[in-house]
Design a protein around this motif. Structure first.
Motif, PDB file in Angstrom:
ATOM      1  N   LEU A 284       0.837  -1.200   0.000  1.00 58.01           N
ATOM      2  CA  LEU A 284       0.000   0.000   0.000  1.00 58.01           C
ATOM      3  C   LEU A 284       0.874   1.252   0.000  1.00 58.01           C
ATOM      4  O   LEU A 284       2.017   1.231   0.458  1.00 58.01           O
ATOM      5  CB  LEU A 284      -0.905   0.024   1.240  1.00 58.01           C
ATOM      6  N   LYS A 285       0.313   2.351  -0.501  1.00 57.41           N
ATOM      7  CA  LYS A 285       1.005   3.647  -0.462  1.00 57.41           C
ATOM      8  C   LYS A 285       0.364   4.584   0.557  1.00 57.41           C
ATOM      9  O   LYS A 285       0.716   5.756   0.648  1.00 57.41           O
ATOM     10  CB  LYS A 285       0.986   4.286  -1.855  1.00 57.41           C
ATOM     11  N   GLY A 286      -0.618   4.053   1.264  1.00 59.22           N
ATOM     12  CA  GLY A 286      -1.312   4.857   2.259  1.00 59.22           C
ATOM     13  C   GLY A 286      -2.223   3.962   3.061  1.00 59.22           C
ATOM     14  O   GLY A 286      -1.949   2.785   3.253  1.00 59.22           O
ATOM     15  N   GLY A 287      -3.328   4.538   3.522  1.00 60.77           N
ATOM     16  CA  GLY A 287      -4.290   3.753   4.272  1.00 60.77           C
ATOM     17  C   GLY A 287      -4.179   3.989   5.758  1.00 60.77           C
ATOM     18  O   GLY A 287      -3.147   4.435   6.271  1.00 60.77           O
ATOM     19  N   VAL A 288      -5.270   3.702   6.451  1.00 60.23           N
ATOM     20  CA  VAL A 288      -5.309   3.792   7.908  1.00 60.23           C
ATOM     21  C   VAL A 288      -5.909   2.491   8.444  1.00 60.23           C
ATOM     22  O   VAL A 288      -6.679   1.821   7.759  1.00 60.23           O
ATOM     23  CB  VAL A 288      -6.148   5.000   8.390  1.00 60.23           C
ATOM     24  N   VAL A 289      -5.530   2.156   9.675  1.00 57.44           N
ATOM     25  CA  VAL A 289      -6.053   0.932  10.279  1.00 57.44           C
ATOM     26  C   VAL A 289      -6.964   1.319  11.441  1.00 57.44           C
ATOM     27  O   VAL A 289      -6.705   2.275  12.179  1.00 57.44           O
ATOM     28  CB  VAL A 289      -4.907   0.012  10.753  1.00 57.44           C
ATOM     29  N   ILE A 290      -8.077   0.595  11.592  1.00 59.33           N
ATOM     30  CA  ILE A 290      -9.042   0.884  12.655  1.00 59.33           C
ATOM     31  C   ILE A 290      -8.504   0.315  13.968  1.00 59.33           C
ATOM     32  O   ILE A 290      -8.205  -0.880  14.064  1.00 59.33           O
ATOM     33  CB  ILE A 290     -10.415   0.271  12.328  1.00 59.33           C
ATOM     34  N   SER A 291      -8.402   1.165  14.985  1.00 54.46           N
ATOM     35  CA  SER A 291      -7.946   0.721  16.301  1.00 54.46           C
ATOM     36  C   SER A 291      -9.115   0.485  17.257  1.00 54.46           C
ATOM     37  O   SER A 291      -9.017  -0.286  18.205  1.00 54.46           O
ATOM     38  CB  SER A 291      -6.983   1.741  16.911  1.00 54.46           C
ATOM     39  N   GLU A 292     -10.227   1.180  17.008  1.00 52.94           N
ATOM     40  CA  GLU A 292     -11.395   1.030  17.888  1.00 52.94           C
ATOM     41  C   GLU A 292     -12.666   1.343  17.114  1.00 52.94           C
ATOM     42  O   GLU A 292     -12.705   2.289  16.325  1.00 52.94           O
ATOM     43  CB  GLU A 292     -11.267   1.974  19.090  1.00 52.94           C
ATOM     44  N   VAL A 293     -13.695   0.540  17.322  1.00 54.60           N
ATOM     45  CA  VAL A 293     -15.007   0.780  16.704  1.00 54.60           C
ATOM     46  C   VAL A 293     -15.981   1.173  17.809  1.00 54.60           C
ATOM     47  O   VAL A 293     -16.210   0.421  18.754  1.00 54.60           O
ATOM     48  CB  VAL A 293     -15.531  -0.471  15.960  1.00 54.60           C
TER      49      VAL A 293
ATOM     50  N   ASN B 187     -15.383   7.108  -0.112  1.00 51.13           N
ATOM     51  CA  ASN B 187     -16.117   7.944  -1.055  1.00 51.13           C
ATOM     52  C   ASN B 187     -15.316   8.179  -2.338  1.00 51.13           C
ATOM     53  O   ASN B 187     -15.213   9.300  -2.849  1.00 51.13           O
ATOM     54  CB  ASN B 187     -16.491   9.294  -0.417  1.00 51.13           C
ATOM     55  N   ASN B 188     -14.693   7.095  -2.845  1.00 46.30           N
ATOM     56  CA  ASN B 188     -13.923   7.105  -4.099  1.00 46.30           C
ATOM     57  C   ASN B 188     -12.651   7.950  -4.013  1.00 46.30           C
ATOM     58  O   ASN B 188     -12.088   8.328  -5.041  1.00 46.30           O
ATOM     59  CB  ASN B 188     -14.771   7.584  -5.284  1.00 46.30           C
ATOM     60  N   GLN B 189     -12.206   8.253  -2.803  1.00 43.77           N
ATOM     61  CA  GLN B 189     -10.970   9.005  -2.634  1.00 43.77           C
ATOM     62  C   GLN B 189      -9.942   8.159  -1.875  1.00 43.77           C
ATOM     63  O   GLN B 189     -10.286   7.485  -0.893  1.00 43.77           O
ATOM     64  CB  GLN B 189     -11.232  10.308  -1.850  1.00 43.77           C
ATOM     65  N   ALA B 190      -8.697   8.183  -2.353  1.00 45.03           N
ATOM     66  CA  ALA B 190      -7.635   7.428  -1.701  1.00 45.03           C
ATOM     67  C   ALA B 190      -7.325   8.045  -0.344  1.00 45.03           C
ATOM     68  O   ALA B 190      -7.239   9.271  -0.204  1.00 45.03           O
ATOM     69  CB  ALA B 190      -6.388   7.411  -2.578  1.00 45.03           C
ATOM     70  N   ILE B 191      -7.176   7.191   0.659  1.00 41.88           N
ATOM     71  CA  ILE B 191      -6.852   7.650   2.018  1.00 41.88           C
ATOM     72  C   ILE B 191      -5.368   7.388   2.270  1.00 41.88           C
ATOM     73  O   ILE B 191      -4.933   6.241   2.390  1.00 41.88           O
ATOM     74  CB  ILE B 191      -7.706   6.897   3.067  1.00 41.88           C
ATOM     75  N   ASN B 192      -4.576   8.453   2.317  1.00 44.86           N
ATOM     76  CA  ASN B 192      -3.129   8.293   2.490  1.00 44.86           C
ATOM     77  C   ASN B 192      -2.641   8.707   3.874  1.00 44.86           C
ATOM     78  O   ASN B 192      -1.460   8.612   4.191  1.00 44.86           O
ATOM     79  CB  ASN B 192      -2.361   9.075   1.419  1.00 44.86           C
ATOM     80  N   SER B 193      -3.574   9.166   4.718  1.00 48.08           N
ATOM     81  CA  SER B 193      -3.192   9.561   6.082  1.00 48.08           C
ATOM     82  C   SER B 193      -4.449   9.632   6.942  1.00 48.08           C
ATOM     83  O   SER B 193      -5.576   9.672   6.428  1.00 48.08           O
ATOM     84  CB  SER B 193      -2.492  10.919   6.081  1.00 48.08           C
ATOM     85  N   ALA B 194      -4.232   9.677   8.263  1.00 49.91           N
ATOM     86  CA  ALA B 194      -5.361   9.821   9.183  1.00 49.91           C
ATOM     87  C   ALA B 194      -6.045  11.169   9.001  1.00 49.91           C
ATOM     88  O   ALA B 194      -7.257  11.308   9.153  1.00 49.91           O
ATOM     89  CB  ALA B 194      -4.875   9.662  10.624  1.00 49.91           C
ATOM     90  N   LYS B 195      -5.252  12.183   8.655  1.00 51.24           N
ATOM     91  CA  LYS B 195      -5.821  13.516   8.421  1.00 51.24           C
ATOM     92  C   LYS B 195      -6.743  13.501   7.214  1.00 51.24           C
ATOM     93  O   LYS B 195      -7.853  14.049   7.259  1.00 51.24           O
ATOM     94  CB  LYS B 195      -4.695  14.525   8.219  1.00 51.24           C
TER      95      LYS B 195
END
Length: 459
Positions: free
Chosen positions: A388-397, A417-425
């Motif tokens: 991966l070149k980005g992404g975030v992992v869920i720590s708590e639901v 929403n069809n947008q790449a997630i490359n950071s938590a921000k």
């Protein structure tokens, strides 16, 4: 009365077809060496498929099926299985199912005149459940081969086989559907019929009214072990392609795209800007695979391959698998709401699937209360392991939309929403701007497998 006679006259007469076709249909039995302890105490026949049958019929069956003899010395015994097959060439090539002859030490083919021939296994293809055998002979009776692609839903078909060991039993019905996909059977577009098929019919031929074989009876859907109105046959176009490759190479090669796909439902279609639910949504592109080299991207919806429409996502593996490795193809895809054509070269399907590494321990925590999840950024090592070149992992639901759609801690979000997630921000910004009361897509990796899910925010 007159209408009844007209209806009766319109029903097909199968007698001539059966007379001509039966000699080329064979019974197949196998013998397999097995440890004596595996059959200790089995003095009587124990066939699970007979459970629930009337006692009188069960006694008749047990009395008339030969008991398995104990091998000399008492150290090992022989297991037998019964199936069906059919002769496709006068010099003795026979088609059947792979599962009929799997793990057999000896294969016996019994012809309609009750003569028996020992068969040599030429090759098998577990993925399509087809096996090719060879018996020694000349001028053997053969079946006429038909074109399964010419079959029409609703037309009459007929099966000949050995259900429960009853040789040359004939059953008839109609084609219920074509191009069916079954679990774990990605490369066979099955013919569905309502022809009565039972254990022992496996590997036998499915005929059209012209007396041509159009399929190999392979599977049934059952809750009881017996026929329930849903039978599935391997199309002859698939079976003969497999047989030709087994005869020439001893193995089967298939085309491979190198993607993980999923069905496009109504909500996904809306979120990707499609007019209607159709196509195959690319949830994952495998590194260095044909799709990656050809420019296919996650989120692309494949609508056609070489001009052949992809209505259901299962249509794609059928079409790709039938192609030879190295074949150039044109894909029609939807990307970011716009149609696009891609040219790429099909690869060879690997022997074993490839698994991606699981997401590891997260780093610095951020949160987005709107979806009800806390997410953290992936480390460089984690991104590399997951390609991966980005992404975030869920720590708590927490309580909220994420919990309702089944998200779990450890899930990796790569697109929202069809947008790449490359950071938590970026995740927080995109989540904050999500539209209300409209289907929104999210791409999630769970244990290395990617898929798109959809949801709606009510407020």
């Amino acid at each position: 009365m007159g209408q009844a006679l007209v209806a009766q006259a319109s029903l097909p007469d199968f007698t001539e077809l059966v007379e001509q076709a039966s000699p080329a249909v064979v019974n197949i039995s196998t013998r397999q060496k097995m440890p004596d302890r595996a059959v200790a105490g089995s003095g009587s026949l124990n066939v699970p498929d007979l459970e629930g049958l009337p006692p009188m019929f069960r006694e008749f069956f047990e009395r008339n099926v030969p008991q398995v003899p104990r091998a000399p010395g008492g150290g090992r015994r022989e297991a037998q299985s019964l199936g069906s097959g059919f002769i496709i060439s006068a010099d003795g090539y026979v088609l059947t199912n792979n599962h009929v002859i799997a793990d057999a030490d000896e294969i016996i083919v019994r012809l309609s005149d009750r003569s028996e021939l020992e068969a040599k296994l030429i090759g098998t293809d577990p993925r399509s459940d087809v096996a090719l055998l060879k018996v020694e002979g000349s001028d053997l009776p053969i079946v006429n081969l038909g074109k399964s692609e010419d079959l029409k839903v609703g037309e009459w078909v007929l099966a000949i086989g050995s259900p429960f060991g009853f040789d040359h039993s004939v059953t008839a019905g109609i084609v219920s559907a074509k191009g069916r996909s079954l679990p774990n059977e990605s490369y066979v577009p099955f013919i569905q019929t309502d022809v009565a098929i039972n254990p022992g019919n496996s590997g036998g031929p499915l005929f059209n009214l012209a007396g041509e074989v159009v399929g190999i009876n392979s599977q049934i859907f059952t809750r009881s072990g017996g026929f329930m109105g849903l039978s599935f046959a391997i199309p002859m176009s698939v079976a003969m392609d497999v047989a030709d490759q087994l005869k020439a190479e001893g193995k089967v090669s298939r085309g491979w795209l190198g993607v993980v796909i999923q069905e496009v439902n109504k909500d996904l279609a809306e979120s990707f800007g499609l007019e209607k639910p159709a196509g195959a949504l690319v949830a994952q592109v495998l590194e260095d695979g044909p799709a990656a080299k050809g420019g296919l991207q996650v989120g692309d919806v494949i609508l056609s391959l070489n001009g052949k429409s992809i209505i259901m996502s299962a249509d794609l593996p059928h079409l790709v698998g039938a192609l030879k490795p190295g074949t150039s193809v044109e894909l029609n895809v939807v990307r970011d709401g716009a149609r696009k054509k891609l040219q790429l070269k099909i690869g060879a399907l690997p022997e074993d699937g490839e698994a991606l590494a699981n997401a590891a321990t997260p780093g610095v925590e951020r949160s987005s209360n709107r979806l009800g999840v806390k997410v953290v950024e992936l480390s460089a090592e984690q991104q590399k392991s997951l390609d991966l070149k980005g992404g975030v992992v869920i720590s708590e639901v927490q309580d909220g939309p994420a919990a309702l759609i089944g998200l779990r801690p450890g899930d990796v979000i790569t697109h929202l929403n069809n947008q790449a997630i490359n950071s938590a921000k970026t995740f927080a910004e995109v989540a904050q701007a999500l539209p209300k009361n409209r289907s929104v897509s999210m791409r999630v990796l769970r244990q290395g497998r990617a898929s798109f899910i959809t949801f709606k925010l009510a407020d």
